[in-house]
Enzyme design. Sequence first.
Site, PDB file in Angstrom:
ATOM      1  N   ASP A   1       0.799  -1.232   0.000  1.00 35.40           N
ATOM      2  CA  ASP A   1       0.000   0.000   0.000  1.00 35.40           C
ATOM      3  C   ASP A   1       0.828   1.277   0.000  1.00 35.40           C
ATOM      4  O   ASP A   1       2.010   1.288   0.341  1.00 35.40           O
ATOM      5  CB  ASP A   1      -0.975   0.005   1.193  1.00 35.40           C
ATOM      6  CG  ASP A   1      -0.291  -0.201   2.537  1.00 35.40           C
ATOM      7  OD1 ASP A   1       0.750  -0.903   2.584  1.00 35.40           O
ATOM      8  OD2 ASP A   1      -0.779   0.333   3.553  1.00 35.40           O
TER       9      ASP A   1
ATOM     10  N   GLU B   1      -0.667  -1.922   5.223  1.00 32.60           N
ATOM     11  CA  GLU B   1       0.300  -1.903   6.331  1.00 32.60           C
ATOM     12  C   GLU B   1       0.225  -0.588   7.093  1.00 32.60           C
ATOM     13  O   GLU B   1       0.562  -0.530   8.264  1.00 32.60           O
ATOM     14  CB  GLU B   1       1.721  -2.113   5.784  1.00 32.60           C
ATOM     15  CG  GLU B   1       2.761  -2.465   6.859  1.00 32.60           C
ATOM     16  CD  GLU B   1       3.214  -1.263   7.675  1.00 32.60           C
ATOM     17  OE1 GLU B   1       3.409  -1.407   8.900  1.00 32.60           O
ATOM     18  OE2 GLU B   1       3.372  -0.170   7.101  1.00 32.60           O
ATOM     19  N   GLU B   2      -0.224   0.473   6.402  1.00 33.18           N
ATOM     20  CA  GLU B   2      -0.061   1.838   6.929  1.00 33.18           C
ATOM     21  C   GLU B   2      -1.172   2.311   7.866  1.00 33.18           C
ATOM     22  O   GLU B   2      -1.195   3.479   8.217  1.00 33.18           O
ATOM     23  CB  GLU B   2       0.025   2.837   5.762  1.00 33.18           C
ATOM     24  CG  GLU B   2       1.212   2.630   4.825  1.00 33.18           C
ATOM     25  CD  GLU B   2       2.535   3.099   5.429  1.00 33.18           C
ATOM     26  OE1 GLU B   2       2.554   3.467   6.610  1.00 33.18           O
ATOM     27  OE2 GLU B   2       3.531   3.074   4.694  1.00 33.18           O
TER      28      GLU B   2
ATOM     29  N   ARG C   1      19.078  -7.111  13.426  1.00 35.81           N
ATOM     30  CA  ARG C   1      19.093  -7.018  14.876  1.00 35.81           C
ATOM     31  C   ARG C   1      18.301  -8.178  15.460  1.00 35.81           C
ATOM     32  O   ARG C   1      17.163  -8.420  15.077  1.00 35.81           O
ATOM     33  CB  ARG C   1      18.475  -5.701  15.355  1.00 35.81           C
ATOM     34  CG  ARG C   1      18.619  -5.509  16.853  1.00 35.81           C
ATOM     35  CD  ARG C   1      17.978  -4.217  17.336  1.00 35.81           C
ATOM     36  NE  ARG C   1      18.290  -4.022  18.735  1.00 35.81           N
ATOM     37  CZ  ARG C   1      19.347  -3.381  19.198  1.00 35.81           C
ATOM     38  NH1 ARG C   1      20.196  -2.841  18.354  1.00 35.81           N
ATOM     39  NH2 ARG C   1      19.568  -3.285  20.492  1.00 35.81           N
TER      40      ARG C   1
HETATM   41 ZN    ZN Z   1       6.533   1.154   5.354  1.00 35.57          ZN
END
Ligand code: ZN
Length: 389
Positions: free
Chosen positions: A81, A138-139, A180
């Site tokens: 997106d 996702e946003e 990480r």
């Molecule tokens: Zn992103």
Amino acid sequence: MKKFAELEDFASAEAEMLRIRHHLHAHPELSFQEENTAAFVSGKLEQWGYEVTRNVGGHGVVGRLREGDGNRSIAIRADMDALPITEVTESEYASTAPGIMHACGHDGHTTMLLGAAEYLARTRNFSGTLNLIFQPAEEVGPNGGAKAMIADGLFERFPCDAIFGLHNHPGAPAGTILMRSGPLMAAADTVNITLHGKGGHAARPHLCIDPIVVGSSIVMALQTVVSRSVDSTETAVVTVGTFNGGTATNVIAQSASLSLSVRTFSPEVRALIKDRIYMIVETQAESWGATVDIEYDSGHPIVFNAPEETAFATEVATELTGEGSVPECALIPGSEDFSHYLDHKPGCFIRLGNGEDSAALHTPNYDFNDRSLTTGAALWARLAERYLS
Ligand code: ZN
């Protein structure tokens, strides 16, 4: 032993990846509206021989490829997106959708996974099941695409032993892979506080309970949560983002409201901060004779990279880009909905440099760095081959 994917294997695929990336960039779609992007992705996967399932948790697409008799299974996820931002770059492939742009590089993430998909389908140098997840929305915070795909049976319908994902990383050199182990990105919780005082005439405060004074003392007391209550070797953020109250200089308001953003990197600190905020807000309000409503909303969980999968991904990245070339990524106080997958499956979220001079994510002059495309695609291809070897 068969040879695993190298960076050079993607040199010839770069031109096609550039075309795909620029096409996606020119045609961005907002969260929950990724219809054309999903159709584009599905079309490519089908053309390469994937078994494609559409509309998983909205516009989500899963491409599955089985090869050999291996019983291991891997999932790799890219997001699709874009954002409600007006692009100001003057690139020839700039957004053609008014007010919408790929300002977080999800066009690049989708392209790199497609690049790997094409290579893996052509070379089939693995034994097991490959699940490529193209995620919508996702946003949009905690109720976005990752949760929707999981709720739609993602892990039951497409079982996997581990899941991997990546995000581009402005500030690090293009093509540099950063890793990480353990916590990488923060949990992001939101708190809405409404203070009820007693309004009245500004000249007679002794007859009122001033919610602005109460709120001010709460704002100051909240500054002690991180500085006095969180272990000094841990880190966290408590930000008062809004403080609203009052309508006129000669009126003491009836109520006031505050909203907070809380960022943490461990479940223990997350719980501790929640306790401290309740304690401070309730007792401060009580001491002034005010009452309070607190709405504490849990956002994305912590992006927690499993040590074993992170060590594996680091090994693969090092084989690709050379000894000593994979730096440790610093903690990132932003959040990411990949964290929901990691609540169900072990896995690793990787960061990929977007250039030292890259504009920040979610800004109108941001652009995904095309120099990272081959590294990202090669990383996914080799990671899948090695995992399913
Ligand atoms: Zn992103």
